[in-house]
Design a protein around this motif. Structure first.
Motif, mmCIF file in Angstrom:
data_model
loop_
_atom_site.group_PDB
_atom_site.id
_atom_site.type_symbol
_atom_site.label_atom_id
_atom_site.label_comp_id
_atom_site.label_asym_id
_atom_site.label_seq_id
_atom_site.Cartn_x
_atom_site.Cartn_y
_atom_site.Cartn_z
ATOM 1 N N LEU A 76 0.821 -1.204 0.000
ATOM 2 C CA LEU A 76 0.000 0.000 0.000
ATOM 3 C C LEU A 76 0.858 1.259 0.000
ATOM 4 O O LEU A 76 0.560 2.227 -0.713
ATOM 5 N N ASP A 77 1.923 1.244 0.788
ATOM 6 C CA ASP A 77 2.789 2.418 0.856
ATOM 7 C C ASP A 77 3.487 2.655 -0.480
ATOM 8 O O ASP A 77 3.612 3.799 -0.933
ATOM 9 N N SER A 78 3.912 1.578 -1.127
ATOM 10 C CA SER A 78 4.560 1.712 -2.441
ATOM 11 C C SER A 78 3.584 2.268 -3.469
ATOM 12 O O SER A 78 3.936 3.143 -4.274
ATOM 13 N N GLY A 79 2.329 1.756 -3.434
ATOM 14 C CA GLY A 79 1.332 2.267 -4.370
ATOM 15 C C GLY A 79 1.004 3.725 -4.126
ATOM 16 O O GLY A 79 0.832 4.503 -5.076
ATOM 17 N N ALA A 80 0.945 4.127 -2.854
ATOM 18 C CA ALA A 80 0.650 5.522 -2.523
ATOM 19 C C ALA A 80 1.758 6.448 -3.000
ATOM 20 O O ALA A 80 1.499 7.521 -3.557
#
Length: 265
Positions: free
Chosen positions: A27-31
């Motif tokens: 999720l952090d990478s996608g954000a």
């Protein structure tokens, strides 16, 4: 014995931690790829706030209270409708079985959202129902059709000798069900009934289309005001998850308790 139990528990915890870590990283990478800036520090303000020396519920807790209220009242009517329908379906009355079958097939083969729209825009005004009553009726009718099949299966699993023994003891039909059949029915159907209650809680989010300020509606309003879709919807999902997991845990405890009492008798 303790070492034997600790090893699988520790292994399961490690797997859960690794899974959660992987999800957080994803999720952090996608954000970051979208240029999204996390604002988790603002989320507690929408759960509760401190003012004038007291803690007050904010939008999400107020929505949760509405969700719990709708689910609780709907659950009562769901059980009443489900048990009544199951008894009609197993009765000797042709008309009763006919009505029960039509109700079950009609409800189970149409979407809940369509039923809500029909009740809210067509039948609700005719019957003089407000939004809250319409939501309860829609959820109870929808979930009652599935619960009826759960009850029917539970009633069929009870040996007919139980009815005959109660009749031999001079019990009326009413007290036969209250004192003999229903305790066994609850014990036999508790796990599938828990699934129906969990489904009821999750389905309650659909009543947000009627502008009822439940948890889902409050979440949607906050997102539109703050442009924090990820933080708010993850928080809403976590609240629903906490609610349903608590219910499942209580059901498991109650099932163990009832099973122990039943064996003791």
């Amino acid at each position: 014995m303790i070492k034997v139990l600790i090893k699988p528990i520790f292994s399961a915890l490690v797997q859960i931690v690794l899974l959660l870590a992987g999800m957080v990283w994803l999720l952090d990478s996608g954000a970051h790829a979208m240029g999204y800036q996390w604002q988790w520090h603002r989320v507690p303000d929408f759960i509760a706030f401190y003012d004038e020396g007291e803690w007050w519920p904010a939008e999400l807790l107020e929505g949760l209270a509405v969700t719990v209220k709708i689910s609780t009242v709907s659950l009562f009517f769901t059980l009443v409708i489900g048990l009544t329908t199951a008894l009609l379906k197993l009765s000797n009355s042709v008309i009763g079985r006919w009505l029960a079958n039509i109700y079950i097939e009609l409800i189970r083969n149409t979407p809940l959202l369509v039923q809500i729209y029909l009740l809210y825009f067509v039948f609700g005004p005719v019957l003089g129902l407000d939004r809250f009553s319409t939501a309860i009726l829609a959820l109870a009718l929808f979930q009652g059709a599935y619960t009826a099949e759960v009850f029917r299966g539970g009633l069929n699993s009870i040996p007919k000798g139980q009815f005959e023994a109660a009749r031999t003891l001079g019990l009326s039909r009413f007290y036969t069900y209250v004192d003999v059949i229903l305790p066994q029915l609850i014990q036999r159907t508790l796990p599938p009934l828990t699934n129906e209650v969990v489904s009821l809680i999750k389905n309650s989010s659909i009543v947000s289309v009627m502008a009822i300020f439940d948890l889902t509606t409050q979440g949607r309003n906050i997102v539109s005001e703050t442009a924090m879709p990820f933080e708010i919807w993850f928080t809403v999902a976590a609240i629903y998850l906490l609610l349903t997991l608590s219910l499942s845990g209580f059901s498991a405890w109650l099932e163990h308790k009832l099973g122990s009492q039943w064996r003791a008798q």
